[in-house]
Design an enzyme around this catalytic site. Sequence first.
Site, PDB file in Angstrom:
ATOM      1  N   SER A   1       0.832  -1.202   0.000  1.00 15.94           N
ATOM      2  CA  SER A   1       0.000   0.000   0.000  1.00 15.94           C
ATOM      3  C   SER A   1       0.874   1.262   0.000  1.00 15.94           C
ATOM      4  CB  SER A   1      -0.931  -0.066   1.216  1.00 15.94           C
ATOM      5  OG  SER A   1      -1.982   0.849   1.111  1.00 15.94           O
TER       6      SER A   1
ATOM      7  N   ASP B   1      -8.790  -5.206  -5.696  1.00 19.86           N
ATOM      8  CA  ASP B   1      -8.472  -4.024  -4.898  1.00 19.86           C
ATOM      9  C   ASP B   1      -9.311  -2.849  -5.395  1.00 19.86           C
ATOM     10  OD1 ASP B   1      -7.208  -1.765  -3.663  1.00 19.86           O
ATOM     11  OD2 ASP B   1      -5.344  -2.907  -3.496  1.00 19.86           O
TER      12      ASP B   1
ATOM     13  N   HIS C   1      -7.979  -4.949  -1.201  1.00 20.53           N
ATOM     14  CA  HIS C   1      -6.720  -4.327  -0.793  1.00 20.53           C
ATOM     15  C   HIS C   1      -6.010  -5.134   0.287  1.00 20.53           C
ATOM     16  CE1 HIS C   1      -3.785  -1.187  -0.564  1.00 20.53           C
ATOM     17  NE2 HIS C   1      -3.959  -1.058   0.729  1.00 20.53           N
TER      18      HIS C   1
END
Lengths: 338, 338
Positions: free
Chosen positions: A129, A284, A313
């Site tokens: 991320s 995601d 995600h």
Amino acid sequence: MVDYKMFELGDFVLQCGKTLRDAKLAYKTYGTLNDAKDNVIVYPTWYSGQHYENEWLIGEGKALDPAKYFIIIPNMFGNGLSTSPSNTPAPWNGPRFPNVTAYDNVKAQHKLVTELFGIETIKLVTGWSMGGLQTYHWGAMYPDMVKRILPFQGSAKCSRHNYVFLEGAKAALQADAAYDYGWYKEPPTRGLRAFGRVYAGWGLSQTFYRVEGDIKHMGYASLEDFLVGFWEGLFYTRDANNLLCMLWTWQNGDISNNEMYGGDLPKALGAIKAKAILMPASTDLYFPPEDNEIEAGHMPNAELRVIDTYWGHFAGGPGTSPDDIEVLDAALKELLAS
Amino acid sequence: MVDYKMFELGDFVLQCGKTLRDAKLAYKTYGTLNDAKDNVIVYPTWYSGQHYENEWLIGEGKALDPAKYFIIIPNMFGNGLSTSPSNTPAPWNGPRFPNVTAYDNVKAQHKLVTELFGIETIKLVTGWSMGGLQTYHWGAMYPDMVKRILPFQGSAKCSRHNYVFLEGAKAALQADAAYDYGWYKEPPTRGLRAFGRVYAGWGLSQTFYRVEGDIKHMGYASLEDFLVGFWEGLFYTRDANNLLCMLWTWQNGDISNNEMYGGDLPKALGAIKAKAILMPASTDLYFPPEDNEIEAGHMPNAELRVIDTYWGHFAGGPGTSPDDIEVLDAALKELLAS
């Protein structure tokens, strides 16, 4: 029981032209730096996460094996351990804390790696991320030093949609008058909890919720149990100004927004010499595979490898999805061996 | 300049066991009911929308042509025109307004259609989003009366993920202390604007934002121009309790949650006799095609026809995406002709 060390950066000038006085980088290392100093892995933190929340990917027999590698986890500015709104004295405290970019973060991390440890080459940078955002920055800012990168569920530049999702979460937090433009005396808990509830829809996929992953995989008794226990729980203890500091870092993340590349993203991507595997998750919702696919088209040495998953995600999230972690770990091993 | 009429429902008992006293259904009709009373189209409203916000799909040469059909748009309870928190006298006003289901809405609409107009057969029910939810309800509650349905970007039951997205928007609104548990004297504008900003990420797709549809198609000068002008603008004038009333209706939408079907969703779907075309948008973030695909598997007479678009949920939105509207209109014509 502090399990990390502090690296003194001194007065650290940021891209925005302000100075972090007596800036500090909190970091933790795992394993031993070998004599050749060529067994180094840098593994930056994710949004709001601290180093111990990265540790799930490290261990004996895993790709990130401390018996083989010297692994450095630098904490992001604003995460409450490194210099942050919450630990900076006036006049730069709270909402007066300067805007920090991912470029600033990686520049500071580079000082740690080179000045403290005398490291000249990095075998791998990886991260999830916003850790992925920093990973791309490492590749673009230090192309000769970084040999491999594996950003997972991240991107080289915050997309406009991702920016909008973050605006929603931010607006929810700031709708709480207790936030008081950052001058709160008590935490704006209503806003922090709303922040978590907004995040809940984005962090996992439609299919994850349809198959009741919250109940079947994550051990919650009901959807509301999950929304409060996991999502409100993830954010309500974090400092609001810290969250907004890192949110700004995220929204303004762009490997080309600096003097090296002058806003030319294809040029910045093209400058990354590292062998790269880009690993988005198929479902995601804020780092869709298409964004990485476009990036890969500009990178000379990158492979796009989409993780097929309904974890969204959180495919590479902090230890939540064992199947996806297996895929990720295998890719890390393959890349390290190449 | 009121352009709609009111149908008096009298005291209308809801599924929740409470009574809407002197309940009213605001509606507007287009075209003329023929002598056989068999040219009827019912076209319910979407979340927060009012009848005039449905009109973009009606017109000469379009499928919903008033020269051919008698089109009825009933306003949903809670939308500010039909009986709503904002127009109900104490003690049932504001946050004391009872929970209303889509079942309740369609039961009231059925009274309008049968008692006021003496209609016994409906050629088509169609609607966008929550209008689609009501469309499924028409099919399941009155299977012999409804000959065709075309719900677009809607579902027969609110999915768990969709529920979570709505929880996020709700939490943003309620984080504003000015909301005051629904007892506000002035509109909680900060919360309403946060509600709109949360919605912004959901209403359109990642690709829409990537290609700058806000600027190129919708005429905004920048992303922030769009976030304030379109998304905050869409919600800040609406009444907060009305929004939360309809949000509850949405979250609890389920064609099987009634005495007819006792919570058995496959049974309720299987009971829909109408010829159906289910039209999700390929990139809809809260009504993903998979949900409709699962539904179609239980419906005896349904075709799944996914609109290939990057407009997300707004593929069938109020007149925003001409290409998608063309596809939708053609499907409506085909279904009406069959």
